[in-house]
Scaffold this active site. Structure first.
Site, PDB file in Angstrom:
ATOM      1  N   CYS A 116     -15.301 -87.720  37.962  1.00 55.62           N
ATOM      2  CA  CYS A 116     -13.905 -87.499  37.558  1.00 55.62           C
ATOM      3  C   CYS A 116     -13.690 -87.459  36.052  1.00 55.62           C
ATOM      4  O   CYS A 116     -12.983 -86.567  35.554  1.00 55.62           O
ATOM      5  CB  CYS A 116     -12.997 -88.524  38.213  1.00 55.62           C
ATOM      6  SG  CYS A 116     -13.218 -90.248  37.643  1.00 55.62           S
TER       7      CYS A 116
ATOM      8  N   HIS B  73     -10.099 -94.006  38.114  1.00 49.79           N
ATOM      9  CA  HIS B  73     -10.110 -92.571  38.370  1.00 49.79           C
ATOM     10  C   HIS B  73      -9.310 -91.852  37.294  1.00 49.79           C
ATOM     11  O   HIS B  73      -8.238 -92.315  36.883  1.00 49.79           O
ATOM     12  CB  HIS B  73      -9.517 -92.248  39.746  1.00 49.79           C
ATOM     13  CG  HIS B  73      -9.448 -90.776  40.009  1.00 49.79           C
ATOM     14  ND1 HIS B  73     -10.575 -89.970  40.019  1.00 49.79           N
ATOM     15  CD2 HIS B  73      -8.390 -89.948  40.234  1.00 49.79           C
ATOM     16  CE1 HIS B  73     -10.211 -88.725  40.253  1.00 49.79           C
ATOM     17  NE2 HIS B  73      -8.900 -88.684  40.378  1.00 49.79           N
TER      18      HIS B  73
ATOM     19  N   ASP C 291      -6.201 -82.174  39.511  1.00 50.44           N
ATOM     20  CA  ASP C 291      -7.331 -83.090  39.651  1.00 50.44           C
ATOM     21  C   ASP C 291      -8.517 -82.333  40.239  1.00 50.44           C
ATOM     22  O   ASP C 291      -8.559 -82.068  41.442  1.00 50.44           O
ATOM     23  CB  ASP C 291      -6.941 -84.258  40.550  1.00 50.44           C
ATOM     24  CG  ASP C 291      -7.995 -85.351  40.597  1.00 50.44           C
ATOM     25  OD1 ASP C 291      -9.116 -85.115  40.118  1.00 50.44           O
ATOM     26  OD2 ASP C 291      -7.691 -86.442  41.109  1.00 50.44           O
TER      27      ASP C 291
END
Length: 282
Positions: free
Chosen positions: A84, A121, A136
């Site tokens: 991420c 995250h 995302d």
């Protein structure tokens, strides 16, 4: 047409000018967009997810990660991906270079949680067409394929997969909508974050014994109807019709990484991965 040349400023807080935008667009197979619109954001988001696999090879092998755009881009060359922090910080730099306003955010993962987790995250809030969007490209698991309007009750459906967004008392919650009901993926509050915040969160995620990325090899490739996941030597294929799993042999690993995930580790990395898997407790 948006210019692909770097801005004049020598430095910026996030190092956006270090990005090689033409090389990135070539990496995901998209031409330079004409304007920073919501449709541009959607097309780039989808192309990035399809082109750049989710994987944690460097974390699994105990390597330090660079989070500046030049380092991220060099690492996520064809045949490699990232997790991420890498994926979304690179994507955020791309969007800024194309004229979008980008807010880099940190979230608490909820999927499978029985307690409040730390903010481990990274994701983005992007301004486009007078609105804001949750973008995302690096969640893995049941992460977004396309951006979602940052509006309570918003939904997005891509193929057989649907996500929604709820908002209550300052908390945003992204959920995967399954046939048996929605499942929380992560929650976040909008705050101003700095590069140091991402460095610290990434350090924890890449080095803590409690991190799911330190003790297992993870790779994922998602599409509208099928999601492939590799965890160590267990390969999973999830579709609307169900989930199939099988164990692969160490000798199959390189072929599975290449053919299923688009990941091509060099010979040294392949040997190191197999050795690390062999040394892990049963």
């Amino acid at each position: 047409m948006i210019s692909t040349n770097p801005p004049e400023a020598a430095t910026s807080v996030w190092g956006t000018e270090l990005l090689d935008l033409p090389a990135y667009l070539d990496r995901i197979g998209r031409p330079a967009p004409a304007a920073p619109t919501a449709e541009t954001l959607r097309l780039l988001h989808r192309a990035h997810v399809e082109a750049v696999p989710f994987e944690n090879i460097d974390v699994f092998l105990g390597r330090e990660l660079r989070l500046d755009p030049a380092g991220l881009q060099a690492k996520m060359r064809p045949g490699r991906g990232g997790y991420c922090y890498e994926q979304n910080l690179l994507f955020g730099a791309v969007l800024e270079r194309l004229g979008h306003r980008v807010e880099r955010q940190l979230a608490r993962v909820r999927i499978g949680a029985d307690r409040v987790r730390p903010r481990t995250h990274a994701m983005l809030v992007v301004h486009a067409d007078g609105g804001r969007w949750l973008a995302d490209v690096g969640f893995g698991a049941e992460g977004l394929l396309e951006p979602l309007p940052l509006v309570g009750g918003a939904t997005v459906t891509v193929g057989a997969r649907t996500w929604d967004l709820t908002h209550h008392d300052g908390d945003w919650v992204l959920r995967a909508v399954r046939p048996d009901g929605p499942v929380d993926l992560y929650t976040f509050r909008e705050e101003r974050h700095h590069p140091a915040d991402f460095q610290m969160a990434n350090h924890y995620t890449a080095t803590s014994s409690r991190s799911p990325f330190l003790g297992a090899l993870v790779a994922q490739r998602s599409g509208p109807r099928v999601r492939h996941t590799l965890r160590d030597l267990r390969l999973t294929e999830a579709t609307p019709d169900g989930t199939a799993e099988r164990d692969i042999a160490p000798g199959e690993l390189a072929g599975v990484l290449r053919e299923t995930f688009g990941i091509v580790p060099d010979a040294e990395d392949e040997r190191a991965i197999i050795a690390r898997l062999a040394a892990a407790p049963a």
